[in-house]
Design a protein around this motif. Structure first.
Motif, PDB file in Angstrom:
ATOM      1  N   ILE A 173       0.937  -1.175   0.034  1.00  0.00           N
ATOM      2  CA  ILE A 173      -0.034   0.071   0.046  1.00  0.00           C
ATOM      3  C   ILE A 173       0.972   1.241  -0.098  1.00  0.00           C
ATOM      4  O   ILE A 173       0.716   2.156  -0.720  1.00  0.00           O
ATOM      5  N   GLY A 174       1.862   1.212   0.834  1.00  0.00           N
ATOM      6  CA  GLY A 174       2.774   2.419   0.868  1.00  0.00           C
ATOM      7  C   GLY A 174       3.641   2.743  -0.423  1.00  0.00           C
ATOM      8  O   GLY A 174       3.825   3.680  -0.800  1.00  0.00           O
ATOM      9  N   LEU A 175       3.840   1.443  -1.196  1.00  0.00           N
ATOM     10  CA  LEU A 175       4.471   1.552  -2.223  1.00  0.00           C
ATOM     11  C   LEU A 175       3.762   2.123  -3.382  1.00  0.00           C
ATOM     12  O   LEU A 175       4.214   3.072  -4.237  1.00  0.00           O
ATOM     13  N   PHE A 176       2.575   1.814  -3.558  1.00  0.00           N
ATOM     14  CA  PHE A 176       1.704   2.442  -4.480  1.00  0.00           C
ATOM     15  C   PHE A 176       1.422   3.888  -4.343  1.00  0.00           C
ATOM     16  O   PHE A 176       1.518   4.730  -5.198  1.00  0.00           O
ATOM     17  N   ALA A 177       1.352   4.373  -2.757  1.00  0.00           N
ATOM     18  CA  ALA A 177       1.057   5.656  -2.706  1.00  0.00           C
ATOM     19  C   ALA A 177       2.175   6.533  -2.909  1.00  0.00           C
ATOM     20  O   ALA A 177       2.560   7.629  -3.405  1.00  0.00           O
ATOM     21  N   SER A 178       3.582   5.714  -3.110  1.00  0.00           N
ATOM     22  CA  SER A 178       4.902   6.452  -3.259  1.00  0.00           C
ATOM     23  C   SER A 178       5.194   6.683  -4.460  1.00  0.00           C
ATOM     24  O   SER A 178       6.010   7.638  -4.854  1.00  0.00           O
ATOM     25  N   VAL A 179       4.574   6.073  -5.588  1.00  0.00           N
ATOM     26  CA  VAL A 179       4.570   6.344  -6.759  1.00  0.00           C
ATOM     27  C   VAL A 179       3.401   7.478  -7.322  1.00  0.00           C
ATOM     28  O   VAL A 179       3.804   8.058  -8.452  1.00  0.00           O
ATOM     29  N   ILE A 180       2.362   7.344  -6.863  1.00  0.00           N
ATOM     30  CA  ILE A 180       1.320   8.162  -6.949  1.00  0.00           C
ATOM     31  C   ILE A 180       1.667   9.536  -6.679  1.00  0.00           C
ATOM     32  O   ILE A 180       1.327  10.533  -7.532  1.00  0.00           O
ATOM     33  N   PHE A 181       2.092   9.758  -5.468  1.00  0.00           N
ATOM     34  CA  PHE A 181       2.397  11.226  -4.990  1.00  0.00           C
ATOM     35  C   PHE A 181       3.934  11.529  -5.045  1.00  0.00           C
ATOM     36  O   PHE A 181       4.475  10.465  -4.795  1.00  0.00           O
ATOM     37  N   ASP A 182       4.196  12.703  -5.710  1.00  0.00           N
ATOM     38  CA  ASP A 182       5.657  13.076  -5.811  1.00  0.00           C
ATOM     39  C   ASP A 182       6.345  13.868  -4.509  1.00  0.00           C
ATOM     40  O   ASP A 182       7.394  14.272  -4.525  1.00  0.00           O
ATOM     41  N   ARG A 183       5.481  13.969  -3.621  1.00  0.00           N
ATOM     42  CA  ARG A 183       5.890  14.581  -2.369  1.00  0.00           C
ATOM     43  C   ARG A 183       5.763  13.533  -1.245  1.00  0.00           C
ATOM     44  O   ARG A 183       4.825  12.851  -0.905  1.00  0.00           O
ATOM     45  N   ALA A 184       7.064  13.306  -0.614  1.00  0.00           N
ATOM     46  CA  ALA A 184       7.054  12.158   0.429  1.00  0.00           C
ATOM     47  C   ALA A 184       6.126  12.261   1.621  1.00  0.00           C
ATOM     48  O   ALA A 184       5.449  11.153   2.189  1.00  0.00           O
ATOM     49  N   ALA A 185       5.825  13.527   2.184  1.00  0.00           N
ATOM     50  CA  ALA A 185       5.035  13.577   3.227  1.00  0.00           C
ATOM     51  C   ALA A 185       3.534  13.186   2.926  1.00  0.00           C
ATOM     52  O   ALA A 185       2.714  12.823   3.729  1.00  0.00           O
ATOM     53  N   ILE A 186       3.297  13.669   1.561  1.00  0.00           N
ATOM     54  CA  ILE A 186       1.841  13.481   1.483  1.00  0.00           C
ATOM     55  C   ILE A 186       1.449  11.798   1.162  1.00  0.00           C
ATOM     56  O   ILE A 186       0.759  11.357   1.614  1.00  0.00           O
ATOM     57  N   ALA A 187       2.650  11.177   0.526  1.00  0.00           N
ATOM     58  CA  ALA A 187       2.496   9.947   0.203  1.00  0.00           C
ATOM     59  C   ALA A 187       2.517   9.109   1.586  1.00  0.00           C
ATOM     60  O   ALA A 187       1.700   8.133   1.909  1.00  0.00           O
ATOM     61  N   GLN A 188       3.250   9.302   2.717  1.00  0.00           N
ATOM     62  CA  GLN A 188       3.318   8.876   3.812  1.00  0.00           C
ATOM     63  C   GLN A 188       1.894   8.969   4.468  1.00  0.00           C
ATOM     64  O   GLN A 188       1.349   8.141   5.070  1.00  0.00           O
ATOM     65  N   ARG A 189       1.260  10.019   4.496  1.00  0.00           N
ATOM     66  CA  ARG A 189       0.064  10.264   5.328  1.00  0.00           C
ATOM     67  C   ARG A 189      -1.092   9.700   4.807  1.00  0.00           C
ATOM     68  O   ARG A 189      -1.942   9.189   5.430  1.00  0.00           O
ATOM     69  N   VAL A 190      -1.130   9.533   3.246  1.00  0.00           N
ATOM     70  CA  VAL A 190      -2.121   8.910   2.712  1.00  0.00           C
ATOM     71  C   VAL A 190      -1.867   7.201   2.839  1.00  0.00           C
ATOM     72  O   VAL A 190      -2.930   6.594   3.159  1.00  0.00           O
ATOM     73  N   ALA A 191      -0.785   7.034   2.557  1.00  0.00           N
ATOM     74  CA  ALA A 191      -0.370   5.100   3.255  1.00  0.00           C
ATOM     75  C   ALA A 191      -1.125   5.240   4.496  1.00  0.00           C
ATOM     76  O   ALA A 191      -1.755   3.912   4.711  1.00  0.00           O
ATOM     77  N   LEU A 192      -0.740   5.801   5.505  1.00  0.00           N
ATOM     78  CA  LEU A 192      -1.323   5.533   6.780  1.00  0.00           C
ATOM     79  C   LEU A 192      -2.580   5.743   7.052  1.00  0.00           C
ATOM     80  O   LEU A 192      -3.346   4.852   7.515  1.00  0.00           O
ATOM     81  N   GLY A 193      -3.236   6.622   6.280  1.00  0.00           N
ATOM     82  CA  GLY A 193      -4.821   6.843   6.176  1.00  0.00           C
ATOM     83  C   GLY A 193      -5.596   5.388   5.581  1.00  0.00           C
ATOM     84  O   GLY A 193      -6.660   4.956   6.250  1.00  0.00           O
ATOM     85  N   VAL A 194      -4.938   5.184   4.523  1.00  0.00           N
ATOM     86  CA  VAL A 194      -5.701   4.079   3.693  1.00  0.00           C
ATOM     87  C   VAL A 194      -5.508   2.948   4.673  1.00  0.00           C
ATOM     88  O   VAL A 194      -6.422   2.117   4.942  1.00  0.00           O
ATOM     89  N   THR A 195      -4.255   2.615   5.242  1.00  0.00           N
ATOM     90  CA  THR A 195      -4.117   1.447   5.784  1.00  0.00           C
ATOM     91  C   THR A 195      -4.900   1.452   7.132  1.00  0.00           C
ATOM     92  O   THR A 195      -5.674   0.229   7.484  1.00  0.00           O
ATOM     93  N   PHE A 196      -5.154   2.410   8.007  1.00  0.00           N
ATOM     94  CA  PHE A 196      -5.982   2.377   9.086  1.00  0.00           C
ATOM     95  C   PHE A 196      -7.338   2.190   8.663  1.00  0.00           C
ATOM     96  O   PHE A 196      -8.290   1.691   9.370  1.00  0.00           O
ATOM     97  N   ALA A 197      -7.739   3.068   7.580  1.00  0.00           N
ATOM     98  CA  ALA A 197      -9.119   2.657   7.210  1.00  0.00           C
ATOM     99  C   ALA A 197      -9.438   1.447   6.653  1.00  0.00           C
ATOM    100  O   ALA A 197     -10.604   0.861   7.042  1.00  0.00           O
ATOM    101  N   LEU A 198      -8.717   0.514   6.214  1.00  0.00           N
ATOM    102  CA  LEU A 198      -9.005  -0.465   5.670  1.00  0.00           C
ATOM    103  C   LEU A 198      -8.948  -1.619   6.897  1.00  0.00           C
ATOM    104  O   LEU A 198      -9.911  -2.317   7.029  1.00  0.00           O
ATOM    105  N   PHE A 199      -8.145  -1.261   7.971  1.00  0.00           N
ATOM    106  CA  PHE A 199      -8.215  -2.043   9.366  1.00  0.00           C
ATOM    107  C   PHE A 199      -9.666  -1.811  10.012  1.00  0.00           C
ATOM    108  O   PHE A 199     -10.205  -2.734  10.349  1.00  0.00           O
ATOM    109  N   LEU A 200     -10.125  -0.451  10.174  1.00  0.00           N
ATOM    110  CA  LEU A 200     -11.537  -0.276  10.480  1.00  0.00           C
ATOM    111  C   LEU A 200     -12.542  -0.921   9.846  1.00  0.00           C
ATOM    112  O   LEU A 200     -13.623  -1.377  10.326  1.00  0.00           O
ATOM    113  N   SER A 201     -12.378  -0.595   8.363  1.00  0.00           N
ATOM    114  CA  SER A 201     -13.612  -1.277   7.593  1.00  0.00           C
ATOM    115  C   SER A 201     -13.759  -2.740   7.838  1.00  0.00           C
ATOM    116  O   SER A 201     -14.570  -3.303   7.844  1.00  0.00           O
TER     117      SER A 201
END
Length: 262
Positions: A173-201
């Protein structure tokens, strides 16, 4: 071959050692406090006082055995949540950080394809994933015997081996975010959010009419309770997690081949 993997892997060794030690200390603490809880508190009665949605989110079945206690206190928190989020976050910087800092042009100036860059950088994540699972199983196995609640060596080994495909899927999940976003901070926040959202879902949708939606969550296919309480090993789930990982890797490679790096 694998020059990037070796380079990135060496850089992650020290952090992986610290991670393994930290998780081992957490495991030792959980095992050390279990006899006190067992002697002074009716653990299943304590669980009955918690709202059902909370127990469902945390995947708690029982804490009356050391296996159930470890599953809740150690593996749900330490592996499914903390390590899963950490791997998603750390991997989200593998490509995006070089793009963000203007270093990717130097990497791509070498005789190496973009898909190989993605693949080798992702392969280096095996260092923290495997490293995190080296010392803790020894601590769990020995510690359980020291307090008089032994857990089978096969079960301890299985709960850690089966976590590896799960952690790779979170890293995917983090790898895919890493190629979609060209800013590391955004990619990392998105990866965290998506992973936690998947856990909750996955946790909240289990047992509902929308349960099928949770099939996209890696957490569905790694269940420490099944291993430590039932002695059941979900090899099919491990295969699904590996397929997820390959899908994320291939998707990231295809995306990175097409984007313009400026």
């Amino acid at each position: 071959m694998f020059e990037l993997t070796r380079y990135d892997g060496r850089r992650r060794i020290r952090g992986s050692i610290y991670l393994s030690i930290g998780l081992s200390l957490l495991a030792a603490m959980v095992i050390w406090v279990y006899p006190s809880f067992e002697a002074e508190v009716d653990l299943d009665q304590l669980l009955a006082a918690y709202p059902e949605p909370i127990l469902q989110v945390m995947g708690v079945r029982t804490m009356a055995s050391l296996g159930g206690f470890l599953s809740f206190e150690l593996y749900t928190f330490g592996w499914i949540i903390l390590l899963g989020l950490y791997l998603a976050y750390a991997t989200a910087g593998t490509i995006a950080d070089d793009v963000d800092r203007g270093r990717m042009d130097v990497v791509l100036a070498m005789p190496i394809s973009r898909s190989r860059v993605v693949g080798e950088r992702f392969a280096a994540m095996a260092v923290p994933i495997v490293g995190a699972n080296l010392l803790p199983p020894i601590v769990v196995y020995v510690g359980a015997r020291l307090i008089g609640h032994p857990i089978g060596a096969a079960d301890v080994l299985a709960v850690h081996l089966l976590s590896i495909p799960y952690l790779f899927a979170c890293a995917g999940i983090g790898l895919f975010a890493s190629v979609i976003f060209d800013r590391a901070a955004i990619a990392q926040r998105v990866a965290l959010g998506v992973t936690f959202a998947l856990f909750l879902s996955e946790s909240l949708l289990t047992g509902t009419d929308a349960e099928a939606i949770g099939a996209i969550a890696p957490m569905r296919y790694y269940d420490p309770n099944a291993v430590l309480i039932d002695g059941s090993y979900d090899l099919v789930g491990a295969g699904i997690l590996l397929a997820m990982t390959v899908s994320f890797l291939v998707a990231a490679q295809l995306w990175f081949q097409r984007i313009d790096i400026s």
